[in-house]
Design a protein around this motif. Sequence first.
Motif, PDB file in Angstrom:
ATOM      1  N   LEU A 109      11.813   1.234  -2.447  1.00 53.36           N
ATOM      2  CA  LEU A 109      11.966   1.412  -1.005  1.00 53.36           C
ATOM      3  C   LEU A 109      12.367   0.111  -0.319  1.00 53.36           C
ATOM      4  CD1 LEU A 109       8.918   3.693  -0.142  1.00 53.36           C
ATOM      5  CD2 LEU A 109      11.335   4.312  -0.016  1.00 53.36           C
ATOM      6  N   ARG A 112      15.889  -2.155  -0.526  1.00 52.32           N
ATOM      7  CA  ARG A 112      17.043  -1.836   0.299  1.00 52.32           C
ATOM      8  C   ARG A 112      16.920  -2.537   1.642  1.00 52.32           C
ATOM      9  NH1 ARG A 112      18.503   3.453   0.154  1.00 52.32           N
ATOM     10  NH2 ARG A 112      17.201   3.946   1.931  1.00 52.32           N
ATOM     11  N   MET A 114      16.477  -2.602   5.264  1.00 56.37           N
ATOM     12  CA  MET A 114      15.937  -1.631   6.217  1.00 56.37           C
ATOM     13  C   MET A 114      15.206  -2.370   7.331  1.00 56.37           C
ATOM     14  SD  MET A 114      12.478  -0.130   4.617  1.00 56.37           S
ATOM     15  CE  MET A 114      13.206   0.982   3.456  1.00 56.37           C
ATOM     16  N   TRP A 120       6.834  -4.550   5.801  1.00 53.14           N
ATOM     17  CA  TRP A 120       6.400  -3.641   4.729  1.00 53.14           C
ATOM     18  C   TRP A 120       5.964  -4.405   3.498  1.00 53.14           C
ATOM     19  CZ3 TRP A 120       6.128  -0.673   8.385  1.00 53.14           C
ATOM     20  CH2 TRP A 120       7.187  -0.147   9.123  1.00 53.14           C
ATOM     21  N   SER A 123       2.585  -6.063   3.567  1.00 53.36           N
ATOM     22  CA  SER A 123       1.520  -5.058   3.673  1.00 53.36           C
ATOM     23  C   SER A 123       1.142  -4.531   2.299  1.00 53.36           C
ATOM     24  CB  SER A 123       1.968  -3.868   4.519  1.00 53.36           C
ATOM     25  OG  SER A 123       2.604  -4.300   5.677  1.00 53.36           O
ATOM     26  N   TYR A 124       2.137  -4.332   1.442  1.00 57.57           N
ATOM     27  CA  TYR A 124       1.855  -3.803   0.101  1.00 57.57           C
ATOM     28  C   TYR A 124       1.154  -4.839  -0.769  1.00 57.57           C
ATOM     29  CZ  TYR A 124       5.561  -0.538   1.485  1.00 57.57           C
ATOM     30  OH  TYR A 124       6.322   0.364   2.157  1.00 57.57           O
ATOM     31  N   ILE A 138     -15.249  -3.853   1.616  1.00 61.38           N
ATOM     32  CA  ILE A 138     -14.466  -2.981   2.498  1.00 61.38           C
ATOM     33  C   ILE A 138     -14.562  -1.522   2.046  1.00 61.38           C
ATOM     34  CG2 ILE A 138     -12.123  -2.398   3.253  1.00 61.38           C
ATOM     35  CD1 ILE A 138     -11.477  -5.371   3.307  1.00 61.38           C
ATOM     36  N   LEU A 142     -15.767   1.961   3.670  1.00 59.96           N
ATOM     37  CA  LEU A 142     -14.847   3.094   3.860  1.00 59.96           C
ATOM     38  C   LEU A 142     -15.396   4.388   3.259  1.00 59.96           C
ATOM     39  CD1 LEU A 142     -11.435   1.429   2.881  1.00 59.96           C
ATOM     40  CD2 LEU A 142     -12.078   2.175   5.164  1.00 59.96           C
ATOM     41  N   TRP A 181      -5.324   0.579  -4.414  1.00 55.10           N
ATOM     42  CA  TRP A 181      -5.088  -0.155  -3.176  1.00 55.10           C
ATOM     43  C   TRP A 181      -5.066  -1.655  -3.424  1.00 55.10           C
ATOM     44  CZ3 TRP A 181      -8.284  -3.494  -0.208  1.00 55.10           C
ATOM     45  CH2 TRP A 181      -7.789  -3.793   1.073  1.00 55.10           C
TER      46      TRP A 181
ATOM     47  N   GLY B  25      13.726   6.824   3.449  1.00 52.41           N
ATOM     48  CA  GLY B  25      13.159   5.602   2.886  1.00 52.41           C
ATOM     49  C   GLY B  25      12.336   4.834   3.899  1.00 52.41           C
ATOM     50  N   LEU B  26      12.859   4.752   5.109  1.00 54.50           N
ATOM     51  CA  LEU B  26      12.146   4.002   6.149  1.00 54.50           C
ATOM     52  C   LEU B  26      10.817   4.658   6.479  1.00 54.50           C
ATOM     53  CD1 LEU B  26      12.222   1.642   8.116  1.00 54.50           C
ATOM     54  CD2 LEU B  26      13.342   3.134   9.773  1.00 54.50           C
ATOM     55  N   ALA B  28       9.058   6.649   4.562  1.00 52.92           N
ATOM     56  CA  ALA B  28       8.151   6.495   3.426  1.00 52.92           C
ATOM     57  C   ALA B  28       7.572   5.080   3.379  1.00 52.92           C
ATOM     58  CB  ALA B  28       8.886   6.806   2.123  1.00 52.92           C
ATOM     59  N   ALA B  29       8.429   4.079   3.577  1.00 53.04           N
ATOM     60  CA  ALA B  29       7.962   2.686   3.539  1.00 53.04           C
ATOM     61  C   ALA B  29       6.905   2.446   4.606  1.00 53.04           C
ATOM     62  CB  ALA B  29       9.139   1.728   3.728  1.00 53.04           C
ATOM     63  N   ALA B  30       7.155   2.986   5.808  1.00 50.60           N
ATOM     64  CA  ALA B  30       6.214   2.780   6.906  1.00 50.60           C
ATOM     65  C   ALA B  30       4.893   3.501   6.640  1.00 50.60           C
ATOM     66  CB  ALA B  30       6.830   3.266   8.216  1.00 50.60           C
ATOM     67  N   ILE B  32       3.519   4.265   3.682  1.00 50.43           N
ATOM     68  CA  ILE B  32       2.724   3.546   2.675  1.00 50.43           C
ATOM     69  C   ILE B  32       2.102   2.297   3.298  1.00 50.43           C
ATOM     70  CG2 ILE B  32       2.775   2.381   0.437  1.00 50.43           C
ATOM     71  CD1 ILE B  32       5.086   4.139  -0.368  1.00 50.43           C
ATOM     72  N   ALA B  33       2.898   1.588   4.110  1.00 50.03           N
ATOM     73  CA  ALA B  33       2.382   0.371   4.739  1.00 50.03           C
ATOM     74  C   ALA B  33       1.180   0.701   5.622  1.00 50.03           C
ATOM     75  CB  ALA B  33       3.474  -0.302   5.555  1.00 50.03           C
ATOM     76  N   TRP B  36      -1.787   1.315   3.494  1.00 49.07           N
ATOM     77  CA  TRP B  36      -2.254   0.087   2.850  1.00 49.07           C
ATOM     78  C   TRP B  36      -2.926  -0.864   3.854  1.00 49.07           C
ATOM     79  CZ3 TRP B  36      -1.176   2.847  -1.066  1.00 49.07           C
ATOM     80  CH2 TRP B  36      -1.394   2.380  -2.354  1.00 49.07           C
ATOM     81  N   LEU B  37      -2.466  -0.798   5.120  1.00 49.16           N
ATOM     82  CA  LEU B  37      -3.045  -1.697   6.127  1.00 49.16           C
ATOM     83  C   LEU B  37      -4.327  -1.125   6.732  1.00 49.16           C
ATOM     84  CD1 LEU B  37       0.084  -3.056   8.037  1.00 49.16           C
ATOM     85  CD2 LEU B  37      -1.419  -4.301   6.479  1.00 49.16           C
ATOM     86  N   MET B  38      -4.455   0.209   6.676  1.00 47.94           N
ATOM     87  CA  MET B  38      -5.579   0.862   7.348  1.00 47.94           C
ATOM     88  C   MET B  38      -6.939   0.268   6.972  1.00 47.94           C
ATOM     89  SD  MET B  38      -5.680   3.288   9.609  1.00 47.94           S
ATOM     90  CE  MET B  38      -4.603   4.693   9.412  1.00 47.94           C
ATOM     91  N   PRO B  39      -7.263   0.107   5.668  1.00 51.29           N
ATOM     92  CA  PRO B  39      -8.580  -0.456   5.330  1.00 51.29           C
ATOM     93  C   PRO B  39      -8.802  -1.846   5.935  1.00 51.29           C
ATOM     94  CG  PRO B  39      -7.572   0.523   3.401  1.00 51.29           C
ATOM     95  CD  PRO B  39      -6.520   0.513   4.466  1.00 51.29           C
TER      96      PRO B  39
END
Lengths: 310, 289
Positions: A109, A112, A114, A120, A123-124, A138, A142, A181, B25-26, B28-30, B32-33, B36-39
Motif C-alpha cells: 500500500l 505507492r 499517495m 501511514w 503509524s505502522y 496498553i 484495552l 499490533w 489503496g488510500l 485501506a492504508a488509512a 490500517i493506520a 494501529w494508532l488507536m491503542p
Amino acid sequence: MATITAPARRAAPVTEVVPLWRRVPAGLLFVLPFLFFYVAFLLFPTVWALVLSFFNESLTGTRGEFVGLSNWTEMFGDALMWKAMGATLYFTLLSTPPLVLVGLVMALLTNRVMPLRWLWRPSYFAPFLLPVSVVALIWVWLFQPGFGLVNAALTALGLPELGWLSDPGVAMWSVVLTTLWWTAGFNFLLYLAALQAIPQDYHDAASIDGAGWWQRLWSITLPMLRRTTGLVIVLQLLASLRIFDQVYLLWTGSGGPGFAVRPVLEYVYDTSFTNFRFGYASAISTFFFVLIVTISAAQFRIFQSREERP
Amino acid sequence: MTTIPLPRQAPRRVHRATRAWNTVGLVAAALIALLWLMPLLWAVDTAVKPEDETATIPISWIPSHFTLEAFEKVFAQSDLIVWFVNSTVVTVSVTLLVLVTASMAGYGLSRTDFRGKRLLYGVIIAGIMVPPQIVVVPLFREMLALGLVDTYWAMILPQVAVPAMVFILKKFFDGLPRELEEAARVDGASLWRIYWQIAVPLSRPALAAVGIFTFIITWNNFFWPFLAVSNPDLMTIPVGLATIQSSYGLRYAQIMASAVLGGLPLLVAYVFFQRNIIRSVAHTGLSGT
C-alpha cells in the motif's frame, strides 16, 4: 668451524626479537575481541546447557549429582512440558500468517505514491519501537471487560464481549492480536526495503504494455518478492517460537487461564527460577533448541544462497 | 501513422483503473493506520484523564477536564528517570561494543588470511542459529559464578555476542573495492591503520544499520535484563515498567502515563533516524535483496 657457527649466530637474533603476540596472525587479533564475547556468553552456555541436562543441578550453587538421562526421560513424559510445547506451536501457527500478510499489505500500500504517506508509514512501524512492557500495559488496559476499548468496540457492533484475558479459549487470540499490533511493522519494513529495490523500469515497461496495478502486482512485484517472503516467514517462525515476553507480562507470570497460553520458554523460566531445577530446565532448553535449529538451518540456507548469487 | 493512436489508447484505459486502485489503496492504508494508532491514542487519552474518569461504561474519549496529574504523580513516585539512565548506559555500551568488536571481526575475516580462518568463520556464523533465550539458564549460572548478577555487566556483556552482526559487516567489507587499502599497504600502513582510517569511514552506512538495529533491540530487550537484575536501582525501562501493574493497582491514568513515558524515548529517536531505517534494512541484507 668458524663457518658453522656464523650462520647460527646470525639466525639467533631473528627468533629472539619476535615476541609471541607478533606471531599471532593480525587477522586473528582482529577477531579475538568478538570471539571472547561469543565464546564466553553464547557458545559456552549452549554447551553447558547440554551438560547440565545430565545433572541434578539447582540454583543453590551446590554441584548437582550426575543423573544420566533421568531429566530427559522425565521430560518426555511431562504433560506440562507438552502442553507448553503445544501452546508454543499453536501460537506460531496462528501468528505467522497474519504477521507476514499484514506486513506485506502495509508495504504494498505505502510503496505507492499517495497522499499522507509520511503519516501511514510511521503509524505502522511505531508499535515495534515500544518496549514489550509498554505494549503489555496498553493491551491489558484495552482487554478489560466493560470499560476496555476492545470490548467496547464489540458492544458497539452489537457483538457479545469476550474474556480476552480470562477465557482459556480466547487467551491465545489475545496474544496473537497483541503480537500482530506490536511487530507487524518489522515485517512491513523488510518488505518495503525489498520493494524499493525492484527497478522502476520493470513497472514502466509493463505500464507501457498496458498492465494495470493489479496485473503488475501478480506478474512483477510478488514474484520478485519471493526470496524476501521466504526470509520473512523463517524470521517470523523463529520469533514466534521464542515467545515469552508478551505472555509473561499480559498475565504477570501466571501462564494465562489454566496455563492455556504458557509457552516453552515460560515453562523453562518457571522450572528454573520458581522451582530452582536448573538441570531439568536445561534439558527442556536443549530439546527446544534442537527444534529451533532445524528451522534456523532454513534461514541459514537463504543467507547462504544470497552469498552465492553473482 | 497507425502507431500513434495505439499507445495513447492503452494508457488511458490503465489510467482509469489505476485511479480506482489509488482510492482503494488510500482508504485501506488509512484504515490500517487508524487501527494501529488507536491503542496509542487510547493510552494517551487515558493518561490525561482524571483518575476517576478512566474506567467508565460506556467508554468516553473526552474527559470532563484535561489534566497532567497522572504524569506528575508518575514523575514524583516512580523510578522512571533512574530506569531511563540505566537503559541509556546499557544500550549505549552494548551498541558501541557491538560496533567495535563486530566490525573488527568482520574486517579480519574479510581481508586477511590465516590458518583455520574458514573453520573460525563457520563456528561464528553457526552461532546465528542459537537464540539467546535458549541459553538463559546456564548464562544465569555463569553470571552467578562470576558474581555479576545484579550489575550492569550482567546485562551488557551477553548482549554483545551477536554473530549476525559479524556476518552482516563481513559481507559489507567483502563488497568494498580493495584498491585504496592495497595502496595504503604498499605505503607501509599497518592493518589497524587501514581498518581504522580507510575501511571504517567507507562502511559508515553498514555501521549505521548495525548500530540502529542493535540500539533498538537492546533498548527494548526484556527477558535477559529481567533475569540478570532484581535491584530496582539497576532496572532498565522494560524491566522497571513490568513491575508497575502490581504497584499501581487499578490507577489506570498513572499506568498509562508510565506506559506513554516509557515508550517515548525511542519514538522521539525514530523521528531523527526514520529516513535511515529503510536504507538500513537494505544494507543489512535482511530484506533478502
